[in-house]
Write an enzyme that holds these catalytic residues in place. Structure first.
Site, short mmCIF file in Angstrom:
data_model
loop_
_atom_site.label_atom_id
_atom_site.label_comp_id
_atom_site.label_asym_id
_atom_site.label_seq_id
_atom_site.Cartn_x
_atom_site.Cartn_y
_atom_site.Cartn_z
N LYS A 46 1.39 4.03 -3.04
CA LYS A 46 1.07 5.44 -2.85
C LYS A 46 2.29 6.33 -3.12
O LYS A 46 2.15 7.42 -3.70
CB LYS A 46 0.55 5.68 -1.43
CG LYS A 46 -0.82 5.08 -1.15
CD LYS A 46 -1.91 5.71 -1.99
CE LYS A 46 -2.25 7.12 -1.54
NZ LYS A 46 -3.35 7.72 -2.34
N TYR A 75 0.83 -1.21 0.00
CA TYR A 75 0.00 0.00 0.00
C TYR A 75 0.86 1.26 0.00
O TYR A 75 0.71 2.14 -0.85
CB TYR A 75 -0.94 -0.01 1.20
CG TYR A 75 -1.63 1.32 1.43
CD1 TYR A 75 -2.57 1.81 0.53
CD2 TYR A 75 -1.33 2.10 2.56
CE1 TYR A 75 -3.20 3.03 0.72
CE2 TYR A 75 -1.95 3.32 2.76
CZ TYR A 75 -2.87 3.78 1.84
OH TYR A 75 -3.48 5.00 2.05
#
Length: 293
Positions: A130, A126
């Site tokens: 990002k 994650y």
């Protein structure tokens, strides 16, 4: 003022729409993933070139932190490729790009608050996806602003506050992690900050583009946050019973993705450049009935 909002059904997206509906002199187009798949480059270019916004606010993201460890390609498609498509389209029409990122781009092992200039070292898919999105936006659109935030909650969607209130319906005792620290951030405050910045860019020609941190104060642990939620819920008659909250260690609650032990973000840069103060998360808990409807 002409704005394009993506991810309009997410926590920040819904708060953006609520605020925009009450703003005069604004034309906006708010789209969710069913209406615009940001990973579809041609669809993005068609929407952006036809609407021709002055600012694009990307509130769309893949946020399933644990599931991302298995859904790697999907995570990168939504968190890197989608923002890249939007940024390229923004640059083509001369729009500014405001993009939301996360504390997960950091390792979470620093003493003290993270600055925008600190080394990024994500610990999971994650955070890595990002960070890749941040880089892609910066490369594609010089007129960009990346807003890193943390511990987002609101009356909408799924979040820690709503989870705590739901668990309290059937539980009298909960164990909550006490060795991870950060700033709970109300999505409504993020929306207000983004719109304030959009106005500054368009009407005041504020060219403070780059990376900014925006989160809540004071910093607390998840354990402290939970205790505050339950204290407020009892005071507001949202809960009629007392919930016992026991502090536990991260090691007592293993998850597929590693969580940052330190998610404390320094908010000074955004205040200096745009006059935006940290999120008042304690004030945002004064209407907990709205979180249970």
């Amino acid at each position: 003022m002409k704005l394009l909002i993506t991810g309009s059904f997410g926590q920040v997206g819904r708060c953006l729409v609520e605020r925009l509906n009450n703003m005069a002199g604004v034309e906006f187009l708010a789209l969710d993933r069913e209406e615009l798949d940001i990973t579809d480059e041609s669809a993005v270019f068609n929407v952006v070139t036809s609407f021709s916004p002055e600012v694009i606010i990307n509130a769309a993201a893949y946020t399933a932190v644990d599931r991302a460890e298995d859904e790697v390609e999907l995570s990168y498609a939504i968190n890197r490729d989608g923002p890249a498509n939007l940024a390229k389209a923004a640059d083509k029409v001369g729009a500014a790009m405001l993009h939301i990122s996360t504390d997960y781009v950091f390792a979470g092992n620093k003493d003290g608050e993270y600055l925008e200039s600190d080394e990024t070292r994500p610990q999971g898919v994650y955070g890595a996806s990002k960070l890749a999105g941040e880089i892609a936006v910066a490369e594609a659109c010089p007129r960009h602003m990346i807003l890193r935030t943390a511990w987002v909650f609101s009356e909408h969607g799924g979040n820690f506050v709503k989870s705590m209130l739901r668990l309290a319906e059937n539980r009298d005792t909960l164990g909550i992690v006490a060795d991870q620290f950060g700033g709970p951030t109300y999505a409504g405050d993020i929306a207000t900050a983004l719109l304030h910045i959009a106005v500054a860019i368009i009407k005041e020609n504020n060219t403070g583009f780059g990376v900014y941190h925006y989160s809540g104060m004071p910093h607390v642990s998840w354990y402290d946050f939970a205790n505050t939620i339950f204290t407020e819920a009892k005071a507001q008659d949202v809960l009629v019973k007392t919930i016992t909250v026991n502090p536990i260690a991260t090691s007592d609650y293993p998850t597929p993705a590693k969580r940052p032990a330190n998610s404390k973000l320094n908010n000074e840069k955004i205040f200096t450049q745009f006059g935006v103060s940290p999120s008042d998360w304690q004030l945002a808990l004064k209407n907990l009935k709205d979180y249970t409807s």
